[in-house]
Every structure is written in structure tokens, then in C-alpha cells.
Design a protein around this motif. Structure first.
Motif, PDB file in Angstrom:
ATOM      1  N   PRO A   1       0.840  -1.201   0.000  1.00 25.59           N
ATOM      2  CA  PRO A   1       0.000   0.000   0.000  1.00 25.59           C
ATOM      3  C   PRO A   1       0.878   1.254   0.000  1.00 25.59           C
ATOM      4  CG  PRO A   1       0.117  -0.898   2.204  1.00 25.59           C
ATOM      5  CD  PRO A   1       0.863  -1.864   1.322  1.00 25.59           C
ATOM      6  N   GLN A   2       0.241   2.396  -0.019  1.00 26.13           N
ATOM      7  CA  GLN A   2       0.983   3.637   0.096  1.00 26.13           C
ATOM      8  C   GLN A   2       1.626   3.708   1.489  1.00 26.13           C
ATOM      9  OE1 GLN A   2       1.594   6.029  -2.148  1.00 26.13           O
ATOM     10  NE2 GLN A   2       0.538   4.771  -3.691  1.00 26.13           N
ATOM     11  N   PRO A   3       2.864   4.179   1.588  1.00 30.95           N
ATOM     12  CA  PRO A   3       3.506   4.245   2.916  1.00 30.95           C
ATOM     13  C   PRO A   3       2.745   5.173   3.847  1.00 30.95           C
ATOM     14  CG  PRO A   3       4.797   5.438   1.276  1.00 30.95           C
ATOM     15  CD  PRO A   3       3.731   4.701   0.525  1.00 30.95           C
ATOM     16  N   SER A   4       2.576   4.719   5.056  1.00 28.71           N
ATOM     17  CA  SER A   4       1.878   5.543   6.056  1.00 28.71           C
ATOM     18  C   SER A   4       2.768   6.663   6.580  1.00 28.71           C
ATOM     19  CB  SER A   4       1.416   4.669   7.221  1.00 28.71           C
ATOM     20  OG  SER A   4       2.531   4.096   7.881  1.00 28.71           O
ATOM     21  N   THR A   5       4.056   6.411   6.598  1.00 26.24           N
ATOM     22  CA  THR A   5       5.022   7.402   7.077  1.00 26.24           C
ATOM     23  C   THR A   5       6.261   7.350   6.196  1.00 26.24           C
ATOM     24  OG1 THR A   5       4.258   7.089   9.358  1.00 26.24           O
ATOM     25  CG2 THR A   5       6.352   8.230   9.054  1.00 26.24           C
ATOM     26  N   ARG A   6       6.735   8.532   5.816  1.00 26.73           N
ATOM     27  CA  ARG A   6       7.998   8.648   5.080  1.00 26.73           C
ATOM     28  C   ARG A   6       8.928   9.551   5.880  1.00 26.73           C
ATOM     29  NH1 ARG A   6       6.661  11.002  -0.489  1.00 26.73           N
ATOM     30  NH2 ARG A   6       5.045  12.061   0.740  1.00 26.73           N
ATOM     31  N   GLU A   7      10.109   9.066   6.120  1.00 26.34           N
ATOM     32  CA  GLU A   7      11.068   9.803   6.928  1.00 26.34           C
ATOM     33  C   GLU A   7      12.352  10.011   6.130  1.00 26.34           C
ATOM     34  OE1 GLU A   7      11.048   8.604  11.292  1.00 26.34           O
ATOM     35  OE2 GLU A   7      10.186   6.817  10.350  1.00 26.34           O
ATOM     36  N   PHE A   8      12.882  11.220   6.242  1.00 26.01           N
ATOM     37  CA  PHE A   8      14.128  11.574   5.570  1.00 26.01           C
ATOM     38  C   PHE A   8      15.041  12.271   6.575  1.00 26.01           C
ATOM     39  CE2 PHE A   8      10.679  11.774   2.487  1.00 26.01           C
ATOM     40  CZ  PHE A   8      11.149  10.973   1.453  1.00 26.01           C
ATOM     41  N   ILE A   9      16.301  11.950   6.503  1.00 19.25           N
ATOM     42  CA  ILE A   9      17.328  12.644   7.283  1.00 19.25           C
ATOM     43  C   ILE A   9      18.400  13.117   6.305  1.00 19.25           C
ATOM     44  CG2 ILE A   9      19.060  12.481   9.092  1.00 19.25           C
ATOM     45  CD1 ILE A   9      17.403  10.356  10.420  1.00 19.25           C
ATOM     46  N   MET A  10      18.601  14.438   6.243  1.00 20.25           N
ATOM     47  CA  MET A  10      19.575  15.040   5.328  1.00 20.25           C
ATOM     48  C   MET A  10      20.708  15.646   6.129  1.00 20.25           C
ATOM     49  SD  MET A  10      16.777  16.699   2.764  1.00 20.25           S
ATOM     50  CE  MET A  10      15.507  16.715   3.999  1.00 20.25           C
ATOM     51  N   ARG A  11      21.921  15.366   5.701  1.00 16.86           N
ATOM     52  CA  ARG A  11      23.111  15.875   6.384  1.00 16.86           C
ATOM     53  C   ARG A  11      24.086  16.464   5.366  1.00 16.86           C
ATOM     54  NH1 ARG A  11      22.311  10.726   8.705  1.00 16.86           N
ATOM     55  NH2 ARG A  11      21.961  10.690  10.958  1.00 16.86           N
ATOM     56  N   THR A  12      24.833  17.449   5.841  1.00 17.14           N
ATOM     57  CA  THR A  12      25.908  18.011   5.027  1.00 17.14           C
ATOM     58  C   THR A  12      26.812  18.844   5.916  1.00 17.14           C
ATOM     59  OG1 THR A  12      26.423  19.201   2.981  1.00 17.14           O
ATOM     60  CG2 THR A  12      24.709  20.133   4.404  1.00 17.14           C
ATOM     61  N   MET A  13      27.982  19.170   5.382  1.00 19.50           N
ATOM     62  CA  MET A  13      28.944  20.032   6.063  1.00 19.50           C
ATOM     63  C   MET A  13      29.160  21.271   5.198  1.00 19.50           C
ATOM     64  SD  MET A  13      29.826  18.356   8.853  1.00 19.50           S
ATOM     65  CE  MET A  13      31.355  19.150   9.309  1.00 19.50           C
ATOM     66  N   VAL A  14      29.128  22.440   5.831  1.00 21.69           N
ATOM     67  CA  VAL A  14      29.237  23.675   5.055  1.00 21.69           C
ATOM     68  C   VAL A  14      29.830  24.767   5.940  1.00 21.69           C
ATOM     69  CG1 VAL A  14      26.924  24.459   5.650  1.00 21.69           C
ATOM     70  CG2 VAL A  14      27.985  25.245   3.534  1.00 21.69           C
ATOM     71  N   ALA A  15      30.526  25.733   5.288  1.00 23.80           N
ATOM     72  CA  ALA A  15      31.081  26.885   5.997  1.00 23.80           C
ATOM     73  C   ALA A  15      30.026  27.976   6.061  1.00 23.80           C
ATOM     74  CB  ALA A  15      32.344  27.376   5.303  1.00 23.80           C
ATOM     75  N   ARG A  16      29.650  28.321   7.261  1.00 22.49           N
ATOM     76  CA  ARG A  16      28.668  29.372   7.492  1.00 22.49           C
ATOM     77  C   ARG A  16      29.149  30.258   8.644  1.00 22.49           C
ATOM     78  NH1 ARG A  16      23.398  27.613   9.413  1.00 22.49           N
ATOM     79  NH2 ARG A  16      22.580  29.578   8.612  1.00 22.49           N
ATOM     80  N   PRO A  17      28.791  31.536   8.591  1.00 18.63           N
ATOM     81  CA  PRO A  17      28.009  32.278   7.586  1.00 18.63           C
ATOM     82  C   PRO A  17      28.865  32.906   6.490  1.00 18.63           C
ATOM     83  CG  PRO A  17      28.360  33.642   9.507  1.00 18.63           C
ATOM     84  CD  PRO A  17      29.031  32.339   9.800  1.00 18.63           C
ATOM     85  N   ALA A  18      30.198  32.778   6.610  1.00 15.54           N
ATOM     86  CA  ALA A  18      31.077  33.399   5.624  1.00 15.54           C
ATOM     87  C   ALA A  18      31.946  32.329   5.000  1.00 15.54           C
ATOM     88  CB  ALA A  18      31.943  34.476   6.293  1.00 15.54           C
ATOM     89  N   PRO A  19      32.521  32.613   3.837  1.00 15.70           N
ATOM     90  CA  PRO A  19      33.402  31.602   3.223  1.00 15.70           C
ATOM     91  C   PRO A  19      34.605  31.256   4.075  1.00 15.70           C
ATOM     92  CG  PRO A  19      32.751  33.265   1.633  1.00 15.70           C
ATOM     93  CD  PRO A  19      32.299  33.760   2.954  1.00 15.70           C
ATOM     94  N   THR A  20      35.012  32.196   4.943  1.00 13.81           N
ATOM     95  CA  THR A  20      36.175  31.933   5.800  1.00 13.81           C
ATOM     96  C   THR A  20      35.803  31.238   7.110  1.00 13.81           C
ATOM     97  OG1 THR A  20      35.918  34.144   6.772  1.00 13.81           O
ATOM     98  CG2 THR A  20      37.400  33.905   4.874  1.00 13.81           C
ATOM     99  N   SER A  21      34.528  31.009   7.335  1.00 13.55           N
ATOM    100  CA  SER A  21      34.093  30.340   8.567  1.00 13.55           C
ATOM    101  C   SER A  21      34.495  28.879   8.531  1.00 13.55           C
ATOM    102  CB  SER A  21      32.584  30.458   8.749  1.00 13.55           C
ATOM    103  OG  SER A  21      32.178  31.809   8.783  1.00 13.55           O
ATOM    104  N   CYS A  22      34.570  28.293   9.726  1.00 15.15           N
ATOM    105  CA  CYS A  22      34.875  26.858   9.794  1.00 15.15           C
ATOM    106  C   CYS A  22      33.689  26.051   9.308  1.00 15.15           C
ATOM    107  CB  CYS A  22      35.263  26.479  11.217  1.00 15.15           C
ATOM    108  SG  CYS A  22      33.912  26.576  12.415  1.00 15.15           S
TER     109      CYS A  22
END
Length: 943
Positions: free
Chosen positions: A894-915
Motif C-alpha cells: 500500500p501507500q507508505p503511512s510514514t515517510r522519513e528523511f534525514i539530510m546531512r551536510t557540512m558547510v562553511a557558514r556564515p562566511a566563506p572563511t568560517s569553519c
């Protein structure tokens, strides 16, 4: 008019006083330091499943802020101690990541189980925040009564938490609960090592169109991050949940209640009458949850949009399942016990339920005992029977009771199999009090039950009575069966036929009262037979004595050895006592060793005494109560002594009759040797001299008074201590005068015992929670069986425990029926382990995934349910599969009753020089709900 003004009358504001807000922040900081949160060390990475299977510690404190009470709760996962834990010095050398950020980016504890088990507190479920963010430790600030929903109040509360966290250098995430507590809406912050992580949440009842699929969610995630540099590829974890509720006929576990139509046939006999039913009447498994999981995917390798999706459940690398149990499954054994307790609680009388049937039975008219006439009456016709047959054509047809004769006769033959020439269900020759327990511990616990022999008459009557209550007519049918039972008891007493299925001997106080009453009835019949036999022997002896006066010695005492008698005669010739005709020895049983009478020197003979008086436990209690009511005065003490000395007087009279010329000392030497103090000196007959003990020489001793009052009367001529006729009538009157509630009280101990045995017969070794449940059940049963006046609450407590244990076994049977074939039940150890875990845990990995044998069985169950729901034929399935290969797999689910997603990433914020900082977004999509829980981090130093 200038008046002097005192400066003290003016209000002077103290700008150094603390405000409520500052006090609140100070309290938060104090709690942080009291819990030593700034000194928490960084722990090892979490293992798979540790977040959901581990135990959680919770500590709480309450504080006030502007008359609003808040509760501060710390949630911490208990971890086993591990050596070589990272030291604080090592933490400084690591990349600027806190424990919370490491846990948030870990892939080991995605999608912890969320199905709550109905089996009790066997599993510890973490807080929802642990599921959404993967955290092992965090603090929640929540109002105790009020709801914080105003935007200004929310900002003040959040700013307070921000300040307290920064001032105390706390690295543990802090959350604030806002809006309705049922919504589980939290906002929070975690700040340490120059990185601030803000926890945000969105909860909507309507899903925006662009958020229904992964493609739109990825765009939303990237937009929220707003990275100043190009993003790395986003890692995605996906889980779809499929629910199976409608079981097909092949998978449904059903069990019908007993059907008594077989009683009228000859195929099954009456074996099922002695067995209590067991199991659920409808499927105790309400739902099966299938979790299809893709643990780690890159965004550029999968597509999930409105037009196409790569997430097919049959292609998922991981499958796990969980079951949802019915909250209160209707089980047959529990229903039987519950309905029988109604008999115990009934306030109605036999007259109310049976009407004139009992009176008709007593007056000789056609009545409910008509079936018993066939069962118990003699085959020799009597005058009354012949007259009734002659008048039969003019009488009205016999009226049946609540139980028809066609059903009543097999039941009566089952209770009294000796009434048949070839009994189908005879009683065992060795009746025991224990059923087939599976281990010694359970058998030892069951020894405390005050019940009746297993498969004895009382046992069968209790089980059959429960069948009658449940199936054959309820309360009226139950009292009808009891009436027939009492009629049979009276018939057997009148005819001298022993009651079958009862342990021989005196009433056993270790058994229930009804069994003791039936034992008493058998004792009365045996005494009656013995008394009549002795009377016949005495008559024959009297006739023989007329021809030979010495024949009395033939049955009064044992034959003496001629040589020994001659020696004894020579030794005591001087003291030989010649008995007069009126003082001849009678009632001798045997010679007592070498003891001689102190006065005459003749041998001491053991007399024939009356048998001990059997008593049931209620009679013992009545006697004790009477003795207590006599009081402690002289008259009461004398009356008490007379009542207690009745048996002693009988034994003394028998002793005097068997030993003419005996004195009290002779009786004491035989009856109570401890009260005879021997001396070293020998008397003239070669036996040691002695004297009575101190208690026997007390003035006014009861033994002395009774001895003086005793006459030489043999036991057979004495007044009976035990009047078998009177005692039998008392038993019959006791049984016939029972009201429905009293009947239930008499039979419930045996029914409880039968229920426990039935439960133990159905237990399964793999269900580890059952042994503790059985111990509780047996302990409750012991208390009930030994309580002379149990209440309905006691029985309800027992029934509640039976309901829980029976439901667990029924659930295990249902799972076994769904997942196992006949061969797999006995050969597949892996499958048994899987089913055992499924009973204990909220979620279990499917062995072999979707391609294993269990996965194949799950696919079949979903496919059959889909076919039944969509009413499609096998031909339609083949046609669809030829056109679109991927849609065939989708059509099986049947159609799934619940769909779960977990998205992850690494990024420099808020400036390009940030860690580079971690970012995470958890999404839960249901039919009419979307929840987004995001953690977005940024550098607070290089911004």
C-alpha cells in the motif's frame, strides 16, 4: 505654608535589585552547575541501536519565572563504562565539534524504534528529541501548567536560555517546549567551541506541495542553509513505513469457543469437557509495521518526485518489522474465569433461578432429576416405578430444565464414569494435586495451592461448570447442574456407592472445602459398611458362643504361643487372677510386647478402639470457636474438658474392657509413655518400676476423673464418637443448601488451579517474560485458596494476571501462525529467534532482508492483502507486470503511512572563511502532517 517634607516619605527606586528575569537566568545557571554540565566529558561514539535500547536517566528541578512554574529536566543515556575515554586535553586538539554535533552526524542511530509495545515496560523509549536529532544528552525547559505560545514570551525564554548556556560554558543542548505539550514542539540551542547550533522545528497539519517528495525537501534544506560557497553533496537516509491491518483468511488467527454439539455424537466422546479453552477469539495482532530503510544515499543517485520514485520497498537494503498488539484481546480462558466470578458474585437464590423444579423433585413429581434416574436408579423395577409407567399415558410430558437431557447425560457420565458399564473417561487410580509443570520451581510454588486433585471429581465439576456458565445457559444452567450433582450425592449415600474421583482417607485439610466434604461423605459410607459388617460378625459370634463359650477369644485377641503361655503361667502362678463371668476380657486387638499389668501381672493387651473422628476444616473451626466461647471460668473449663475428653473416655473404656484389673498407670504406659517415669528397680514380674509424671499427679487432673468415670465397655458397644449417619446428612444438607454465590466459592479454587495448569501447558520457552508472570499468578492463587472469605477484588486481580499471560501466549501463537509453515515451526532456529525478538522488542531486523524467507512471507502477506483490497485477479497482476516492471512491486504494497528523511551536510557558514559546521534536517511525512526538525550550525568566531 511651607511644611517640612521628610525625604524618607519619597519612594526611592533601588536600581541594584534583581529583576525576575535575572533571577530566572541565575537559577538556570545554578542548576547547570549543580548538575556539573560544563564538566561533562566527551564519550565514545554510539553503537547501533544503543540510543533506543539503552536506559535513560532523568533529573528534574522546578523554578519560577513571573509566577510561571517551569520544570527543568535533564535526559541522559546510560552508557556502559569504557576504558580510554577521551580526556579534556584531547578534546581541545580535536576539530571544534561538540558531543551533540558528533551524535547528530552519526549514521548508527537513525530512525530509532517508535512503536510502543503493548507488552508492558519491557522496552525503554527515548524522548522524541533523541529520535529527531540523535542526541545522547540534553536538557528540556517546559512549563508545568501554562502554555507558552506568545512570540514575545518565547523570545524571552529563549534568550534566557542562551545567556545561561553562554555564562556557564555548557556544551549540552538546551530545548524550550512551546505551544501545546501534545505537539512536542521544541526550540533550542547548543553553543561551544565557537560554534552555535540552533534547533528549529516546523509542524504543519497540511503538507505544502513542494515538500511532499525528496526533491522539494532537498531544495528547502539548501535554501535554509544559504551557504556562501557551493554545497557538498547532501547525504540522505530514508525510511518508509508500511502498515498491514487487514489480514486475509490465510493469515488471520481465529479460534472459536467450544461447541457442545459433539456431546450428542460418538466421535469425540467427552474428552473436551475436562479441558478449559485457551486463546484469543480474534486476532491479537492488530497491525504489522514494515520499515523499508535506505541507510545512506547521496542526493545525486536517487530520484523521488511526483512522477517517479526510486524508493521501492522490495529494493530496500534493510527491512525491519514491528507488530502492534491489540490492547485488550478477548481470550477464552479469561472470559471463562470472568463469567464464573459472576456466579460467585450473584445475589440470586436457587429458588429464584430454578423455580418449582426443586420442590417438584422433593415431592416426587417429574423434575430436573429425571436424567439422573437413568444414570443412577437400579435396573430392578420398583412398585412406584411400575405405577408411574402405568399412569404415564395420563401424565403431562416431562419438562426439561435449563440443560437439555441430551446434553446433561454426557456431562453426568463424565462426572460419574462408574455409572457406565464401559466408562469413556474413568478416573485415574492415583489422583494427584499437581499438573504437568515444566520445571521444578513452578511445581514447588504450586504445592501451596489449596485445591483438589487434578482431573478428580471436584476438578471436573469446576471445569464443566465453567463450560455450562459460558456456553449452555449461564447462571440457571449452572445451578441446574449443581442440583443434579447434589441429587447424585444423596442417591449414592442411600445406596452406599462411594463417590468417585475423590482421594481416599480422612478429609485432607490441604485440599479445598468441597473436596473435604466429599471425602467426609465417603468416610461416612465406609464407616457405615464397617459398622454393619461388625454387627453381622457380632451376631454370628453370639450364636457361636452359645455352643462354645471360648469362641469369643477367637476374634477378641490374637492367639498366644502355647510354650510362652506355659512359661508365663508358671512365673505368675501365685498372682493368677481368675476373671468372673461379668468381667471377662473383650475387645482385644493384640498383645503389647512384654508389658504386664502392674496389679495382676497379666499381659497388657492393646484394645480395639473407635476410629478417629474425621473432620473437615470448617468443623474444626466451629469446634475451636465453641471452645473459645465457653470462657475461662470454672464452669466453662469443665465443659471444655468434657468436650475434649470424649475420645479419651472411649479409649479408657476400651482399655478396661480388654484388660480387666488394669489401673490408670497401666493405661498411661500404653497411651502416653512419656508420662511414665521408669526407675532402675525391677518389679516381681521382671519389668521396671516407675511412677506417673508430675502433670499426671496434679490434684483434679482430668485423666484421673475420666479414668474413674470410665466403665469396661468394648468399642463396638460404646456410643459412637463418629455418627456416620448424622455426619453424612450434614454433608448432604450443606451441599443442597448452597446458594449460587456459595457454589462459586466452593468451585473457584479448583477452577483457578485448572486455569493455571492450562496456562502452563501453553507456555513457550522463548517468551522470557512468562516465568515472572506465572510466579505472580501462583502467589495470588495461593492467597485466594487459603483465604476462607475471598472477595471479588481478589478474583479480579487473579483474572487480570491471567489476561496478561494468556494475551502474550496468544500473540506468540498468532505470530507463529503468520510467519511459520508446519516444517519451519520445528526446524528453523533462526525463525524462532526472530519471532521471540518480535515479542520482546518494538522493532526487529528481518533476516536476509526482503530476499530472505521471512521477507518473502511478508511480501506474500502484503500482496494478498492488496489483492483482497483492490479485488484484482491473478491475470490482471500478470498483465500489469508485463507493462511496467517496477509497478508490480509497488502494487504489492500500500501507500507508505510514514515517510522519513534525514539530510546531512557540512558547510562553511556564515562566511566563506568560517569553519565547516554540520547541518541536519529530519523530516517526517504522514498523511495529513509534516514535521521538520532542523539543526543549523554556524561559526560565531569567523563570521
Amino acid at each position: 505654608m511651607n511644611e517640612e517634607i521628610d525625604d524618607q516619605d519619597f519612594y526611592q527606586e533601588d536600581f541594584t535589585a534583581l529583576t525576575d528575569w535575572e533571577v530566572f537566568v541565575a537559577h538556570l545557571e545554578k542548576i547547570i552547575h549543580d548538575w556539573k554540565l560544563p564538566k561533562v566529558k566527551k564519550g565514545p561514539p554510539l553503537k547501533k541501536g544503543e540510543l533506543s535500547e539503552g536506559e535513560w536517566d532523568r533529573a528534574s528541578e522546578k523554578i519560577l519565572f513571573s509566577d510561571v512554574e517551569f520544570i527543568i529536566t535533564r535526559h541522559k543515556l546510560k552508557l556502559k563504562p569504557v576504558e580510554n575515554v577521551t580526556s579534556p586535553v584531547d578534546e581541545e586538539t580535536e576539530e571544534g565539534r561538540t558531543q551533540a554535533l558528533d551524535d547528530m552526524m552519526s549514521l548508527e542511530n537513525d530512525f530509532p524504534p517508535q512503536i510502543e509495545s503493548s507488552l508492558g515496560p519491557g522496552c525503554s523509549h527515548p524522548h522524541p528529541l533523541a529520535r529527531w536529532y540523535g542526541l545522547r544528552e540534553f536538557v528540556v525547559v517546559a512549563p508545568t501548567r501554562d502554555i507558552i505560545s506568545d512570540e514575545c514570551r518565547v523570545k524571552i525564554l529563549l534568550s534566557s536560555v542562551y545567556i545561561a548556556v553562554n555564562n556557564s560554558n555548557c556544551q549540552i543542548p538546551f530545548f524550550v517546549q512551546i505551544h501545546d505539550p501534545l505537539q512536542h514542539y521544541y526550540m533550542g540551542v547548543c553553543e561551544a567551541k565557537g560554534i552555535r547550533s540552533e534547533f528549529e522545528m516546523v509542524n504543519l497539519r497540511r503538507i505544502p506541495p513542494h515538500c511532499k517528495y525528496l526533491t522539494g525537501l532537498l531544495n528547502l534544506f539548501k535554501t535554509k542553509i544559504a551557504s556562501p560557497v557551493p554545497l557538498d553533496t547532501v547525504s540522505v537516509a530514508v525510511r518508509f513505513t508500511y502498515i498491514l491491518r487487514d489480514w486475509t483468511s490465510n493469515n488471520t488467527w481465529t479460534q472459536e469457543p467450544p461447541d457442545f454439539d459433539f456431546l450428542q455424537g460418538e466421535t469425540l466422546g467427552v474428552a473436551e469437557l475436562g479441558k478449559l479453552p485457551f486463546g484469543a477469539t480474534f486476532d491479537p495482532i492488530s497491525e504489522l509495521h514494515l520499515f523499508a530503510t535506505w541507510p545512506q544515499l547521496m542526493e545525486n543517485v536517487v530520484v523521488d518526485s511526483e512522477s517517479y520514485s526510486d524508493f521501492e520497498p522490495s529494493q530496500a537494503p534493510q527491512w525491519s518489522v514491528g507488530v502492534k498488539m491489540a490492547e485488550q484481546p478477548a481470550c477464552l480462558l479469561s472470559e471463562y474465569l470472568t463469567e464464573f466470578v459472576q456466579l460467585y458474585s450473584s445475589k440470586r437464590t436457587m429458588k429464584d433461578l430454578l423455580g418449582d423444579y426443586v420442590d417438584r423433585g422433593n415431592s416426587g413429581e417429574t423434575n430436573l432429576s429425571a436424567p439422573f434416574n437413568v444414570l443412577t436408579e437400579s435396573r430392578v423395577p420398583t412398585i412406584s416405578k411400575v405405577i408411574k409407567k402405568a399412569k404415564g399415558a395420563h401424565q403431562e410430558p416431562s419438562q426439561e430444565g435449563p440443560i437439555s437431557n441430551s446434553l446433561l447425560m454426557p456431562i453426568l457420565y463424565f462426572l460419574f464414569p462408574d455409572a457406565e458399564d464401559e466408562p469413556k473417561s474413568p478416573y485415574s487410580e492415583e489422583l494427584g494435586n499437581n499438573c504437568s509443570f515444566n520445571n521444578q520451581q513452578m511445581e514447588e510454588l504450586a504445592n501451596g495451592l489449596k485445591s483438589a486433585p487434578v482431573d478428580g471429581l471436584v476438578w471436573r465439576l469446576a471445569v464443566v461448570m465453567s463450560h455450562v456458565m459460558h456456553t449452555l445457559g449461564g447462571l440457571r444452567a449452572a445451578v441446574h447442574l449443581w442440583y443434579e450433582f447434589t441429587q447424585e450425592m444423596r442417591y449414592r449415600w442411600e445406596k452406599g456407592i462411594l463417590v468417585p474421583g475423590v482421594t481416599p482417607g480422612f478429609p485432607d485439610p490441604r485440599t479445598c472445602l468441597l473436596h473435604q466434604k466429599l471425602q467426609m461423605l465417603n468416610c461416612c459410607m465406609e464407616r457405615k459398611k464397617m459398622r454393619e459388617q461388625m454387627a453381622r460378625v457380632e451376631t454370628l459370634g453370639t450364636e457361636a458362643s452359645e455352643s462354645d463359650s471360648e469362641d469369643e477369644e477367637f476374634f477378641d485377641c490374637s492367639t498366644e504361643q502355647p510354650e510362652r503361655d506355659a512359661k508365663d503361667d508358671r512365673r505368675g502362678s501365685r498372682h493368677r487372677h481368675k476373671h468372673s463371668l461379668w468381667n471377662q476380657p473383650v475387645g482385644r486387638l493384640s498383645k503389647h510386647g512384654n508389658l504386664r499389668l502392674l496389679r495382676t501381672g497379666e499381659h497388657l493387651y492393646i484394645p480395639v478402639t473407635q476410629e478417629p473422628t474425621p473432620k473437615t476444616e470448617d468443623q474444626v473451626e466451629e469446634d475451636a470457636e465453641v471452645l473459645l466461647q465457653l470462657g475461662t471460668d470454672a464452669q466453662g473449663a469443665e465443659m471444655r474438658a468434657r468436650m475434649m475428653s470424649a475420645s479419651l473416655l472411649s479409649d479408657m473404656e476400651s482399655f478396661k474392657a480388654a484388660n480387666p484389673g488394669a489401673i490408670l498407670e497401666d493405661f498411661i504406659r500404653w497411651y502416653s509413655p512419656r508420662d511414665w517415669i521408669e526407675e532402675d528397680e525391677m518389679d516381681e514380674y521382671g519389668q521396671k518400676k516407675g511412677s506417673l509424671s508430675a502433670r499426671m499427679q496434679i490434684k483434679g487432673n482430668m485423666w484421673l476423673d475420666v479414668w474413674e468415670a470410665a466403665k469396661p465397655v468394648p468399642a463396638r458397644r460404646q456410643k459412637r464418637l463418629f455418627d456416620d449417619t448424622r455426619e453424612a446428612e450434614k454433608v448432604l444438607h450443606y451441599l443442597e443448601s448452597r446458594e449460587p454465590s456459595m457454589i462459586g466459592n466452593l468451585l473457584l479454587p479448583a477452577l483457578i488451579h485448572a486455569a493455571i495448569c492450562r496456562l502452563l501447558q501453553e507456555q513457550k520457552e522463548e517468551l522470557t517474560m512468562l516465568p515472572d508472570a506465572f510466579k505472580r499468578i501462583i502467589k495470588i492463587a495461593e492467597r485466594i485458596s487459603r483465604n476462607p472469605r475471598p472477595t471479588s477484588r481478589h478474583y479480579q486481580e487473579f483474572t487480570h494476571e491471567i489476561v496478561g499471560a494468556e494475551a502474550i501466549i496468544a500473540q506468540a501463537n498468532s505470530l507463529e501462525h503468520k510467519f511459520c509453515s508446519v516444517s519451519e515451526k520445528s526446524h528453523s532456529a533462526e525463525l524462532k529467534t526472530f519471532l521471540s525478538k518480535l515479542m520482546h522488542l518494538p522493532e526487529v531486523d528481518v533476516p536476509g532482508g526482503p530476499r530472505g524467507s521471512v521477507g518473502s512471507r511478508i511480501r506474500t502477506m502484503f500482496s494478498e492483502a492488496q489483492k483482497a483490497a483492490q479485488m484484482i485477479s491473478e491475470l490482471d497482476v500478470v498483465n500489469v507486470s508485463e507493462e511496467t516492471p517496477w509497478s508490480s512491486s509497488s502494487s504489492n504494497f500500500p501507500q507508505p503511512s510514514t515517510r522519513e528523511f534525514i539530510m546531512r551536510t557540512m558547510v562553511a557558514r556564515p562566511a566563506p572563511t568560517s569553519c565547516v559546521t554540520p547541518q541536519r534536517l529530519s523530516v517526517v511525512l504522514k498523511k495529513n502532517q509534516i514535521r521538520l526538525a532542523g539543526c543549523f550550525s554556524h561559526d560565531t568566531t569567523f563570521h
